[in-house]
Design a protein around this motif. Structure first.
Motif, PDB file in Angstrom:
ATOM      1  N   MET A  38      40.007  40.873  27.202  1.00  0.00           N
ATOM      2  CA  MET A  38      39.322  39.717  26.580  1.00  0.00           C
ATOM      3  C   MET A  38      40.219  38.516  26.666  1.00  0.00           C
ATOM      4  N   ASN A  39      41.406  38.629  25.918  1.00  0.00           N
ATOM      5  CA  ASN A  39      42.460  37.702  25.741  1.00  0.00           C
ATOM      6  C   ASN A  39      42.742  36.812  27.001  1.00  0.00           C
ATOM      7  N   ALA A  40      42.557  37.548  28.375  1.00  0.00           N
ATOM      8  CA  ALA A  40      42.965  37.056  29.673  1.00  0.00           C
ATOM      9  C   ALA A  40      41.860  36.326  30.053  1.00  0.00           C
ATOM     10  N   LEU A  41      40.503  36.817  29.811  1.00  0.00           N
ATOM     11  CA  LEU A  41      39.186  36.189  30.074  1.00  0.00           C
ATOM     12  C   LEU A  41      39.179  34.782  29.254  1.00  0.00           C
ATOM     13  N   PHE A  42      39.454  34.673  27.969  1.00  0.00           N
ATOM     14  CA  PHE A  42      39.706  33.688  27.135  1.00  0.00           C
ATOM     15  C   PHE A  42      40.688  32.466  27.725  1.00  0.00           C
ATOM     16  N   ASN A  43      41.654  33.118  28.089  1.00  0.00           N
ATOM     17  CA  ASN A  43      42.545  32.330  28.544  1.00  0.00           C
ATOM     18  C   ASN A  43      42.142  31.466  30.071  1.00  0.00           C
ATOM     19  N   SER A  44      41.674  32.113  30.718  1.00  0.00           N
ATOM     20  CA  SER A  44      41.412  31.758  32.065  1.00  0.00           C
ATOM     21  C   SER A  44      40.118  30.500  31.642  1.00  0.00           C
TER      22      SER A  44
END
Length: 92
Positions: free
Chosen positions: A1-7
């Motif tokens: 979820m954190n990676a999606l937000f950063n992308s």
């Protein structure tokens, strides 16, 4: 979820298109404001012309009296006076 937000946070693919749309929308809104302001001014001027035309109508009337051998009837008349604010260019 954190990676999606950063992308999503680092994605700038649609930034230029968004900025251009905001600029175009701002120019369109400013143009509409100026156009509607001119339209309102011209409508007020036309309505003032119509009002001046109605106030310029001659409203006096006269009924002539009658005279005969043994009598007469008085006449009736009415003369229109200048109305308050009846001139042209009264609407400001």
């Amino acid at each position: 979820m954190n990676a999606l937000f950063n992308s999503l946070l680092n994605d700038e693919a649609g930034f230029i298109v968004s900025a251009e749309l905001v600029l175009v929308a701002t120019i369109v809104v400013l143009g509409m404001i100026v156009g509607l302001s001119e339209l309102a001014l011209n409508i007020n001027n036309e309505l003032e012309d119509v009002g001046s035309a109605f106030s310029g109508i001659q409203q006096s009337y006269e009924v002539r009296g009658m005279q005969g051998h043994k009598g007469w009837v008085d006449c009736s008349d009415f003369y229109d006076t200048v109305d308050f604010c009846a001139g042209q260019f009264d609407v400001q």
